[in-house]
Scaffold this motif. Structure first.
Motif, PDB file in Angstrom:
ATOM      1  N   THR A   6       0.843  -1.204   0.000  1.00 38.88           N
ATOM      2  CA  THR A   6       0.000   0.000   0.000  1.00 38.88           C
ATOM      3  C   THR A   6       0.877   1.252   0.000  1.00 38.88           C
ATOM      4  OG1 THR A   6      -1.765  -1.150   1.192  1.00 38.88           O
ATOM      5  CG2 THR A   6      -1.798   1.253   1.263  1.00 38.88           C
ATOM      6  N   ALA A   7       1.873   1.282   0.897  1.00 38.75           N
ATOM      7  CA  ALA A   7       2.772   2.439   0.982  1.00 38.75           C
ATOM      8  C   ALA A   7       3.544   2.622  -0.318  1.00 38.75           C
ATOM      9  CB  ALA A   7       3.737   2.270   2.159  1.00 38.75           C
ATOM     10  N   ALA A   8       4.077   1.526  -0.878  1.00 36.65           N
ATOM     11  CA  ALA A   8       4.859   1.611  -2.120  1.00 36.65           C
ATOM     12  C   ALA A   8       3.997   2.136  -3.268  1.00 36.65           C
ATOM     13  CB  ALA A   8       5.429   0.232  -2.472  1.00 36.65           C
ATOM     14  N   SER A   9       2.755   1.642  -3.365  1.00 32.51           N
ATOM     15  CA  SER A   9       1.865   2.054  -4.451  1.00 32.51           C
ATOM     16  C   SER A   9       1.439   3.515  -4.296  1.00 32.51           C
ATOM     17  CB  SER A   9       0.641   1.138  -4.481  1.00 32.51           C
ATOM     18  OG  SER A   9      -0.196   1.458  -5.554  1.00 32.51           O
ATOM     19  N   PHE A  10       1.201   3.941  -3.067  1.00 30.46           N
ATOM     20  CA  PHE A  10       0.814   5.324  -2.781  1.00 30.46           C
ATOM     21  C   PHE A  10       1.954   6.270  -3.208  1.00 30.46           C
ATOM     22  CE2 PHE A  10      -1.984   7.425   0.774  1.00 30.46           C
ATOM     23  CZ  PHE A  10      -2.309   8.458  -0.080  1.00 30.46           C
ATOM     24  N   PHE A  11       3.178   5.901  -2.871  1.00 28.41           N
ATOM     25  CA  PHE A  11       4.358   6.702  -3.249  1.00 28.41           C
ATOM     26  C   PHE A  11       4.491   6.768  -4.772  1.00 28.41           C
ATOM     27  CE2 PHE A  11       8.938   6.565  -4.424  1.00 28.41           C
ATOM     28  CZ  PHE A  11       9.284   7.860  -4.062  1.00 28.41           C
ATOM     29  N   GLN A  12       4.371   5.612  -5.436  1.00 31.12           N
ATOM     30  CA  GLN A  12       4.521   5.577  -6.896  1.00 31.12           C
ATOM     31  C   GLN A  12       3.442   6.417  -7.574  1.00 31.12           C
ATOM     32  OE1 GLN A  12       7.122   4.408  -8.106  1.00 31.12           O
ATOM     33  NE2 GLN A  12       7.786   2.493  -7.180  1.00 31.12           N
ATOM     34  N   PHE A  13       2.227   6.387  -7.020  1.00 37.94           N
ATOM     35  CA  PHE A  13       1.136   7.177  -7.596  1.00 37.94           C
ATOM     36  C   PHE A  13       1.497   8.663  -7.559  1.00 37.94           C
ATOM     37  CE2 PHE A  13      -2.978   9.456  -7.261  1.00 37.94           C
ATOM     38  CZ  PHE A  13      -3.528   9.058  -8.465  1.00 37.94           C
ATOM     39  N   HIS A  14       1.960   9.132  -6.399  1.00 35.69           N
ATOM     40  CA  HIS A  14       2.358  10.538  -6.277  1.00 35.69           C
ATOM     41  C   HIS A  14       3.488  10.885  -7.243  1.00 35.69           C
ATOM     42  CE1 HIS A  14       0.277  12.877  -3.247  1.00 35.69           C
ATOM     43  NE2 HIS A  14       0.091  11.781  -2.570  1.00 35.69           N
TER      44      HIS A  14
END
Length: 302
Positions: free
Chosen positions: A144-152
């Motif tokens: 979740t954290a990795a995907s949230f960062f990549q989205f930003h």
């Protein structure tokens, strides 16, 4: 009022983010951060007037846990079993849009899809009073954290973080859009046995999507045949959704449906970050029903 189109609404929201930095993107409402481009204090005040219906299909997840996937599947269940198509003209999230949205939603035919990233405590009380069914999707916290960062950092118009290290600390402190993953998880765990709540995980849908679609159909009371469930699962495979993402979500589609992988976090986390999140998970969720369901030792051990 001219009919709003869903893709148009997404593109308008993205347009508003251009040139903003992170401090301008996020604003605080009652102690939780939200993106100022799609949420506002006026919106949250108006949300208190939202009247839920018993047949609303309420879909909840923390950001980047797969809610667009749920929306697609539940839309398909409606279309397949009732031969009608859910009206898809608003931003799909309850808390996003303009304060007149709730008046417009009164005119939508049942069943309405009500999607949200809001914390349990911030959901409109009528959802629980009127006994609407609530489907919650969680994903392991590292992905979740990795995907949230990549989205930003992948969506061109959205403000980026200076580094993964900076984002990780903000994520762990709950200082990101929609607040703390762990606060949301701890609270939903307290309601995991509620009669009108079903909690699924992203990982179990990835492992066996047919079983997941079947559980959703049974939970919401859709009379779907085995053949229909299989066809819906085929249309909702990550590959199929990514192929159609430009059509369903506009320019941001391929970025919303980026990889959908399990274990992507391994490219970002260092030893210290692994230890910090392992300790946080242990403190918040080890031994709980949601903690067991998330299979942390399977998906999050370095």
């Amino acid at each position: 009022m001219a009919e709003k189109t869903f893709v148009g609404e997404i593109e308008k929201a993205l347009e508003k983010t251009k040139g903003l930095d992170m401090n301008e993107l996020l604003f605080s409402y009652r102690g939780t951060l939200y993106p100022s481009t799609v949420c506002s204090a006026e919106m949250f005040q108006a949300l208190e007037t939202f009247e839920s219906r018993i047949d609303d299909l309420v879909l909840v997840s923390y950001p980047k846990c797969g809610i667009h996937w749920l929306i697609q599947i539940v839309n398909d269940l409606i279309a397949t079993t009732s031969k009608t198509k859910a009206e898809n003209t608003e931003l799909p999230f309850l808390e996003c849009g303009d304060p007149e949205k709730y008046e417009r939603m009164k005119k939508l035919p049942s069943p309405r899809i009500v999607a949200t990233h809001l914390h349990y405590n911030h959901l409109p009380k009528t959802i629980f009073k009127n006994k609407a069914k609530v489907l919650v999707l969680f994903r392991n916290p590292k992905d979740t954290a990795a995907s949230f960062f990549q989205f930003h950092n992948n969506v061109p118009s959205i403000p980026s973080y200076n580094s993964w290290e900076e984002f990780f600390q903000q994520f762990m402190n709950g200082q990101v859009g929609w607040g703390s993953y762990f606060d949301q998880a701890v609270t939903w765990n307290q309601h995991i046995d509620d009669e009108n709540v079903l909690i699924l995980t992203y990982e179990e849908l990835k492992q066996d999507l047919v079983s997941g679609v079947k559980q959703m159909a049974e939970f919401f009371g859709f009379m779907a045949t085995a053949e229909q469930i299989q066809a819906i699962a085929d249309r909702a495979s990550f590959e199929a959704m990514r192929e159609r993402s430009q059509e369903t979500h506009g320019a941001v589609g391929p970025l919303l449906f980026r990889k959908g992988a399990i274990g992507d976090w391994k490219d970002l986390f260092n030893d210290e970050q692994n230890k910090e999140m392992d300790a946080k998970f242990k403190e918040c969720l080890t031994g709980t029903k949601l903690g067991v369901k998330l299979k942390y030792d399977v998906y999050c051990k370095a």
